[in-house]
Scaffold this motif. Structure first.
Motif, PDB file in Angstrom:
ATOM      1  N   TRP A  11      17.795 -29.057 -17.661  1.00  0.00           N
ATOM      2  CA  TRP A  11      16.791 -27.851 -17.807  1.00  0.00           C
ATOM      3  C   TRP A  11      15.507 -28.571 -18.817  1.00  0.00           C
ATOM      4  O   TRP A  11      14.601 -27.825 -18.307  1.00  0.00           O
ATOM      5  CB  TRP A  11      17.376 -26.676 -18.375  1.00  0.00           C
ATOM      6  CG  TRP A  11      16.542 -25.561 -18.711  1.00  0.00           C
ATOM      7  CD1 TRP A  11      16.212 -25.172 -19.813  1.00  0.00           C
ATOM      8  CD2 TRP A  11      15.692 -25.065 -17.642  1.00  0.00           C
ATOM      9  NE1 TRP A  11      15.162 -24.145 -19.799  1.00  0.00           N
ATOM     10  CE2 TRP A  11      14.987 -23.945 -18.339  1.00  0.00           C
ATOM     11  CE3 TRP A  11      15.779 -24.858 -16.341  1.00  0.00           C
ATOM     12  CZ2 TRP A  11      14.009 -23.121 -17.770  1.00  0.00           C
ATOM     13  CZ3 TRP A  11      15.035 -23.902 -15.762  1.00  0.00           C
ATOM     14  CH2 TRP A  11      14.219 -23.048 -16.287  1.00  0.00           C
ATOM     15  N   TRP A  15      12.075 -27.108 -16.921  1.00  0.00           N
ATOM     16  CA  TRP A  15      11.368 -26.102 -17.843  1.00  0.00           C
ATOM     17  C   TRP A  15       9.848 -26.161 -17.799  1.00  0.00           C
ATOM     18  O   TRP A  15       9.106 -25.143 -17.363  1.00  0.00           O
ATOM     19  CB  TRP A  15      12.184 -25.794 -19.173  1.00  0.00           C
ATOM     20  CG  TRP A  15      11.097 -24.897 -20.001  1.00  0.00           C
ATOM     21  CD1 TRP A  15      10.351 -25.419 -21.095  1.00  0.00           C
ATOM     22  CD2 TRP A  15      10.674 -23.418 -19.858  1.00  0.00           C
ATOM     23  NE1 TRP A  15       9.507 -24.250 -21.757  1.00  0.00           N
ATOM     24  CE2 TRP A  15       9.573 -23.243 -20.869  1.00  0.00           C
ATOM     25  CE3 TRP A  15      10.778 -22.685 -19.062  1.00  0.00           C
ATOM     26  CZ2 TRP A  15       9.247 -22.067 -21.033  1.00  0.00           C
ATOM     27  CZ3 TRP A  15      10.165 -21.365 -18.933  1.00  0.00           C
ATOM     28  CH2 TRP A  15       9.494 -21.098 -20.095  1.00  0.00           C
ATOM     29  N   TRP A  18       8.664 -25.343 -14.125  1.00  0.00           N
ATOM     30  CA  TRP A  18       9.044 -24.180 -14.006  1.00  0.00           C
ATOM     31  C   TRP A  18       7.965 -23.171 -14.574  1.00  0.00           C
ATOM     32  O   TRP A  18       7.471 -22.302 -14.076  1.00  0.00           O
ATOM     33  CB  TRP A  18      10.284 -23.829 -14.433  1.00  0.00           C
ATOM     34  CG  TRP A  18      10.951 -22.757 -13.949  1.00  0.00           C
ATOM     35  CD1 TRP A  18      11.765 -22.658 -12.838  1.00  0.00           C
ATOM     36  CD2 TRP A  18      10.811 -21.296 -14.505  1.00  0.00           C
ATOM     37  NE1 TRP A  18      12.179 -21.233 -12.888  1.00  0.00           N
ATOM     38  CE2 TRP A  18      11.509 -20.428 -13.511  1.00  0.00           C
ATOM     39  CE3 TRP A  18       9.917 -20.701 -15.269  1.00  0.00           C
ATOM     40  CZ2 TRP A  18      11.630 -19.076 -13.954  1.00  0.00           C
ATOM     41  CZ3 TRP A  18      10.085 -19.279 -15.464  1.00  0.00           C
ATOM     42  CH2 TRP A  18      10.732 -18.643 -14.732  1.00  0.00           C
ATOM     43  N   GLU A  36      11.392 -18.816 -22.016  1.00  0.00           N
ATOM     44  CA  GLU A  36      12.327 -20.100 -21.837  1.00  0.00           C
ATOM     45  C   GLU A  36      13.748 -19.822 -21.526  1.00  0.00           C
ATOM     46  O   GLU A  36      14.611 -19.996 -20.461  1.00  0.00           O
ATOM     47  CB  GLU A  36      12.101 -21.091 -22.814  1.00  0.00           C
ATOM     48  CG  GLU A  36      12.751 -22.521 -22.135  1.00  0.00           C
ATOM     49  CD  GLU A  36      14.495 -22.363 -22.876  1.00  0.00           C
ATOM     50  OE1 GLU A  36      15.228 -23.070 -22.206  1.00  0.00           O
ATOM     51  OE2 GLU A  36      14.773 -21.800 -23.817  1.00  0.00           O
ATOM     52  N   ARG A  40      15.859 -19.992 -18.037  1.00  0.00           N
ATOM     53  CA  ARG A  40      17.131 -20.846 -18.030  1.00  0.00           C
ATOM     54  C   ARG A  40      18.290 -20.225 -17.409  1.00  0.00           C
ATOM     55  O   ARG A  40      18.945 -20.583 -16.473  1.00  0.00           O
ATOM     56  CB  ARG A  40      17.542 -21.482 -19.313  1.00  0.00           C
ATOM     57  CG  ARG A  40      18.591 -22.071 -19.333  1.00  0.00           C
ATOM     58  CD  ARG A  40      19.113 -22.702 -20.670  1.00  0.00           C
ATOM     59  NE  ARG A  40      20.002 -23.638 -20.585  1.00  0.00           N
ATOM     60  CZ  ARG A  40      20.208 -24.977 -21.111  1.00  0.00           C
ATOM     61  NH1 ARG A  40      18.889 -25.409 -21.357  1.00  0.00           N
ATOM     62  NH2 ARG A  40      21.127 -25.814 -20.848  1.00  0.00           N
ATOM     63  N   TRP A  43      17.451 -19.584 -13.616  1.00  0.00           N
ATOM     64  CA  TRP A  43      17.369 -20.783 -12.437  1.00  0.00           C
ATOM     65  C   TRP A  43      18.816 -21.314 -12.898  1.00  0.00           C
ATOM     66  O   TRP A  43      19.500 -21.876 -11.789  1.00  0.00           O
ATOM     67  CB  TRP A  43      16.231 -21.925 -13.125  1.00  0.00           C
ATOM     68  CG  TRP A  43      15.978 -22.807 -12.118  1.00  0.00           C
ATOM     69  CD1 TRP A  43      16.405 -24.093 -11.865  1.00  0.00           C
ATOM     70  CD2 TRP A  43      15.064 -22.562 -10.895  1.00  0.00           C
ATOM     71  NE1 TRP A  43      15.994 -24.764 -10.802  1.00  0.00           N
ATOM     72  CE2 TRP A  43      14.988 -23.948 -10.200  1.00  0.00           C
ATOM     73  CE3 TRP A  43      14.468 -21.392 -10.433  1.00  0.00           C
ATOM     74  CZ2 TRP A  43      14.313 -24.048  -9.123  1.00  0.00           C
ATOM     75  CZ3 TRP A  43      13.552 -21.691  -9.391  1.00  0.00           C
ATOM     76  CH2 TRP A  43      13.604 -22.833  -8.705  1.00  0.00           C
ATOM     77  N   MET A  44      19.266 -21.654 -13.997  1.00  0.00           N
ATOM     78  CA  MET A  44      20.610 -22.266 -14.111  1.00  0.00           C
ATOM     79  C   MET A  44      22.075 -21.398 -14.351  1.00  0.00           C
ATOM     80  O   MET A  44      22.898 -21.735 -14.795  1.00  0.00           O
ATOM     81  CB  MET A  44      20.642 -23.160 -15.466  1.00  0.00           C
ATOM     82  CG  MET A  44      19.498 -24.121 -15.698  1.00  0.00           C
ATOM     83  SD  MET A  44      19.336 -25.329 -14.549  1.00  0.00           S
ATOM     84  CE  MET A  44      20.564 -26.497 -14.902  1.00  0.00           C
ATOM     85  N   SER A  63      13.313 -29.307  -8.363  1.00  0.00           N
ATOM     86  CA  SER A  63      14.679 -28.544  -8.471  1.00  0.00           C
ATOM     87  C   SER A  63      14.657 -27.420  -7.468  1.00  0.00           C
ATOM     88  O   SER A  63      13.750 -26.964  -7.073  1.00  0.00           O
ATOM     89  CB  SER A  63      14.672 -28.099  -9.975  1.00  0.00           C
ATOM     90  OG  SER A  63      16.227 -27.361 -10.278  1.00  0.00           O
ATOM     91  N   TYR A  65      17.755 -24.064  -6.563  1.00  0.00           N
ATOM     92  CA  TYR A  65      18.929 -23.407  -6.580  1.00  0.00           C
ATOM     93  C   TYR A  65      19.253 -22.767  -5.326  1.00  0.00           C
ATOM     94  O   TYR A  65      18.622 -22.491  -4.463  1.00  0.00           O
ATOM     95  CB  TYR A  65      19.036 -22.503  -7.649  1.00  0.00           C
ATOM     96  CG  TYR A  65      18.394 -21.259  -7.582  1.00  0.00           C
ATOM     97  CD1 TYR A  65      18.876 -20.090  -6.515  1.00  0.00           C
ATOM     98  CD2 TYR A  65      17.244 -21.069  -8.156  1.00  0.00           C
ATOM     99  CE1 TYR A  65      17.990 -19.057  -6.448  1.00  0.00           C
ATOM    100  CE2 TYR A  65      16.316 -20.000  -7.885  1.00  0.00           C
ATOM    101  CZ  TYR A  65      16.746 -18.897  -7.093  1.00  0.00           C
ATOM    102  OH  TYR A  65      16.263 -17.787  -6.912  1.00  0.00           O
TER     103      TYR A  65
END
Length: 160
Positions: A11, A15, A18, A36, A40, A43-44, A63, A65
């Motif tokens: 990440w 970041w 992103w 942030e 996170r 996205w994660m 990246s 997802y």
């Protein structure tokens, strides 16, 4: 280029691009001021299967997802998000990542992929169309583009 599953430590490399992409306000329907920790979490998220692309130097340059678009009886349709570091745009990384993610989604048992809100002026529209996505509809004026004013949001779909 190496595409691999992301780790939580990745990440920190995702970041910065992103944030740059979302804060520009041109291609994603997310708050331009997303902090942030919220980015996170988005996205994660544990439900997401996150991939990263490393360039020849080992730097993370993109990246994506994949997750179910909905749950229950609609969980077989995937949703995805993609970002390529703008400093590495135009090198075919987006296509490489998209082809990888589509195959990954198919092997995970998804039968289709939907994008709920693709800004109609997003240059990636050409990529999605070339990969077999079709526009199911457009919500006119649903996106406030910072320089073009109100533009449409496309709903795209592709069978896997």
């Amino acid at each position: 280029m190496l595409i691999r599953d992301a780790t939580p430590d990745d990440w920190a490399a995702v970041w910065p691009f992103w944030h740059r992409i979302v804060s520009a306000g041109e291609t994603y329907a997310w708050d331009r001021d997303t902090p942030e920790p919220a980015a996170r979490a988005l996205w994660m998220a544990p439900a997401n299967r996150v991939s990263v692309v490393e360039d020849e130097s080992g730097a993370i340059v993109a990246s994506a997802y994949v997750r179910p678009n909905y749950g229950g009886p609609a969980a077989h349709i995937a949703n995805a998000g993609f970002m390529v570091d703008p400093a590495h745009a135009g090198r075919g990384i987006g296509r490489l990542l998209a082809e990888y993610v589509l195959e990954q989604a198919r092997s995970d048992g998804y039968t289709g992929m939907i994008f709920n809100a693709v800004v109609e002026t997003n240059p990636a529209m050409k990529l999605w169309e070339s990969l077999g996505f079709r526009t199911l509809g457009t919500v006119p004026g649903a996106f406030r583009h910072p320089t073009r004013g109100p533009v449409g949001l496309n709903i795209l779909f592709r069978e896997l």
